[in-house]
Design an enzyme around this catalytic site. Structure first.
Site, PDB file in Angstrom:
ATOM      1  N   SER A 117      38.848  25.223  47.383  1.00 17.16           N
ATOM      2  CA  SER A 117      39.706  25.777  46.334  1.00 17.16           C
ATOM      3  C   SER A 117      41.014  25.011  46.162  1.00 17.16           C
ATOM      4  CB  SER A 117      40.031  27.236  46.651  1.00 17.16           C
ATOM      5  OG  SER A 117      40.724  27.315  47.877  1.00 17.16           O
TER       6      SER A 117
ATOM      7  N   THR B 163      43.784  29.648  46.058  1.00 22.59           N
ATOM      8  CA  THR B 163      44.913  28.698  46.079  1.00 22.59           C
ATOM      9  C   THR B 163      45.736  28.768  47.369  1.00 22.59           C
ATOM     10  OG1 THR B 163      45.117  28.999  43.745  1.00 22.59           O
ATOM     11  CG2 THR B 163      47.125  28.367  44.870  1.00 22.59           C
TER      12      THR B 163
ATOM     13  N   THR C 247      46.226  23.945  43.815  1.00 22.02           N
ATOM     14  CA  THR C 247      44.887  24.521  43.675  1.00 22.02           C
ATOM     15  C   THR C 247      43.961  23.629  42.866  1.00 22.02           C
ATOM     16  OG1 THR C 247      43.747  26.561  43.011  1.00 22.02           O
ATOM     17  CG2 THR C 247      45.421  25.749  41.517  1.00 22.02           C
TER      18      THR C 247
ATOM     19  N   ARG D 247      41.043  23.993  31.320  1.00 22.24           N
ATOM     20  CA  ARG D 247      41.676  25.272  31.706  1.00 22.24           C
ATOM     21  C   ARG D 247      42.770  25.034  32.751  1.00 22.24           C
ATOM     22  NH1 ARG D 247      42.526  28.294  36.714  1.00 22.24           N
ATOM     23  NH2 ARG D 247      42.423  30.502  36.241  1.00 22.24           N
ATOM     24  N   VAL D 248      43.891  25.695  32.560  1.00 26.83           N
ATOM     25  CA  VAL D 248      44.995  25.634  33.522  1.00 26.83           C
ATOM     26  C   VAL D 248      45.286  27.062  33.975  1.00 26.83           C
ATOM     27  CG1 VAL D 248      47.460  25.136  33.753  1.00 26.83           C
ATOM     28  CG2 VAL D 248      45.981  23.526  32.549  1.00 26.83           C
ATOM     29  N   GLY D 249      45.475  27.249  35.259  1.00 24.74           N
ATOM     30  CA  GLY D 249      45.741  28.589  35.788  1.00 24.74           C
ATOM     31  C   GLY D 249      47.224  28.865  35.930  1.00 24.74           C
ATOM     32  N   ASP D 250      47.539  29.812  36.777  1.00 22.39           N
ATOM     33  CA  ASP D 250      48.937  30.220  36.980  1.00 22.39           C
ATOM     34  C   ASP D 250      49.708  29.278  37.918  1.00 22.39           C
ATOM     35  OD1 ASP D 250      47.069  31.267  38.998  1.00 22.39           O
ATOM     36  OD2 ASP D 250      48.863  32.035  39.964  1.00 22.39           O
TER      37      ASP D 250
ATOM     38  N   THR E 138      48.234  34.242  44.082  1.00 23.95           N
ATOM     39  CA  THR E 138      46.893  33.676  44.149  1.00 23.95           C
ATOM     40  C   THR E 138      45.942  34.662  43.473  1.00 23.95           C
ATOM     41  OG1 THR E 138      45.136  32.897  45.630  1.00 23.95           O
ATOM     42  CG2 THR E 138      46.519  34.675  46.451  1.00 23.95           C
ATOM     43  N   GLY E 139      44.821  34.130  43.020  1.00 24.96           N
ATOM     44  CA  GLY E 139      43.881  35.014  42.338  1.00 24.96           C
ATOM     45  C   GLY E 139      43.637  34.535  40.921  1.00 24.96           C
TER      46      GLY E 139
ATOM     47  N   GLY F 198      44.065  33.331  37.693  1.00 29.59           N
ATOM     48  CA  GLY F 198      45.299  32.851  37.068  1.00 29.59           C
ATOM     49  C   GLY F 198      45.626  33.530  35.751  1.00 29.59           C
TER      50      GLY F 198
HETATM   51  N1  ASP Z   1      45.336  31.145  40.871  1.00 23.19           N
HETATM   52  C1  ASP Z   1      44.371  30.090  40.856  1.00 23.19           C
HETATM   53  C2  ASP Z   1      43.929  29.837  39.466  1.00 23.19           C
HETATM   54  O1  ASP Z   1      43.684  30.767  38.734  1.00 23.19           O
HETATM   55  C3  ASP Z   1      43.201  30.353  41.696  1.00 23.19           C
HETATM   56  C4  ASP Z   1      43.418  31.189  42.905  1.00 23.19           C
HETATM   57  O2  ASP Z   1      44.504  31.390  43.368  1.00 23.19           O
HETATM   58  O3  ASP Z   1      42.502  31.722  43.467  1.00 23.19           O
HETATM   59  O4  ASP Z   1      43.755  28.690  39.123  1.00 23.19           O
END
Ligand code: ASP
Length: 324
Positions: free
Chosen positions: A83, A186, A204, A214-217, A237-238, A240
């Site tokens: 990850s 992450t 991450t 795609r871009v996350g948080d 984390t999680g 995004g």
């Molecule tokens: N937050 C990250 C994302 O969405 C992934 C993760 O933290 O699990 O890219």
């Protein structure tokens, strides 16, 4: 008492109120659990090894910014981790793209999004912060900047573990990104040095099998990471998308500014996230925060989120509480 915690506990104080005609009564003020500085927190169990690297950096005379960079670089190199880093799971085209951000308590910050072939996106994010007038570089522009700064470009190929997982996913995927509570992880790290200066980092490979682009948080300042020397720091984390919707890390720091403890602020962020996202049974998100006093808090949507907490004396893994 939990042996994993070294804390300087403020004693349960009593406050006396003298009301005419009544005896003085003593009302307990809730105790605050604070940890000694320097203090480093990281998401998930890979945080244990990252914390070691961060604490070692501080002990060797590095700054808190150096510590949060070196700490997560450890995870970026971990070949067992699917990850974070170039060995992470790819997008649905089979290409691994990385996001990272870094921030210090004075408001300096840098980030990179949708980058390929860079082993240490966190160091590239730091270079954006220190060497450009910008906060964020993405995609090909980030890659060009990396080349100009002398970052080596890695060969673009999946690690054996990622290739195996990707080939398995392709059999039944119908080309859909997987949104469930398990396919991401992450590393977000926040830390405070002995003088109380804060910094944070987040890196991450993002959501597995995401759409290309795609871009996350994680690279978004205020979503995956926020740090303010006046208040504290938070990381996320999680999924995004769910975290971006509520500006998670910034929300937590602002709630702490208004007097909430790190744990209360993280719990409120989870409550907000649940209220703004549909299909919550499929969404995992976890928040981790510390304040200037050295109080620590975490909270997640579902069980399973944990974090590593390190002082000079101890580095331990702690299970977060969750809403469900
Ligand atoms: N937050 C990250 C994302 O969405 C992934 C993760 O933290 O699990 O890219």
């Amino acid at each position: 008492m939990s042996q994993r915690r070294k804390f300087i506990k403020q004693s349960l104080m009593g406050s006396a109120f003298l009301i005419p005609g009544l005896e003085a009564v003593s009302r307990p003020i809730p105790s605050k659990e604070t940890f000694s500085k320097p203090l480093i927190l990281s998401t998930w169990n890979h945080g244990l090894s990252a914390n070691e690297a961060a604490i070692h950096t501080l002990k060797s005379g590095g700054s808190i910014l150096d510590a949060v960079e070196v700490g997560v670089k450890d995870t970026e190199l971990d070949m067992d981790n699917l990850s974070v880093g170039l060995q992470g799971l790819p997008d649905r085209e089979g290409i691994t793209t990385l996001d990272a951000s870094i921030m210090t308590g004075d408001g300096s910050c840098g980030s990179v999004a949708f980058v390929r072939q860079i082993k240490h996106p966190i160091s590239l994010a730091r270079a954006v912060m220190e060497k450009t007038p910008h906060v964020m570089l993405a995609g090909e522009g980030a890659r060009q900047f990396a080349i100009a700064e002398g970052f080596p470009l890695e060969k673009e190929e999946l690690s054996p573990k990622a290739a195996e997982a990707y080939n398995e996913w392709k059999k039944t995927s119908q080309y859909k990104p997987i949104i469930n509570i398990e396919n991401h992880d992450t590393i977000g790290m926040i830390g405070m040095d002995a003088e109380g200066n804060l910094a944070g980092s987040c890196t991450t490979s993002g959501l597995a099998y995401k759409m290309h682009g795609r871009v996350g948080d994680s690279p978004i300042i205020g979503a995956g990471l926020y740090v303010d020397n006046e208040v504290g720091a938070a990381t996320a984390t999680g999924l995004g998308e769910s975290i971006i919707r509520i500006c998670g890390a910034f929300l937590i720091v602002e709630l702490m500014r208004q007097g909430r403890s790190p744990r209360e602020a993280c719990q409120e962020a989870v409550r907000r996230l649940i209220s703004k996202n549909k299909n919550i049974k499929d969404i995992q998100a976890g928040f981790l925060a510390m304040n200037k006093e050295g109080e620590v808090g975490a909270f997640a949507v579902h069980p399973g989120f944990n974090y590593a907490q390190a002082t000079l004396q101890k580095n331990v893994l702690i299970d977060s509480k969750s809403h469900f």
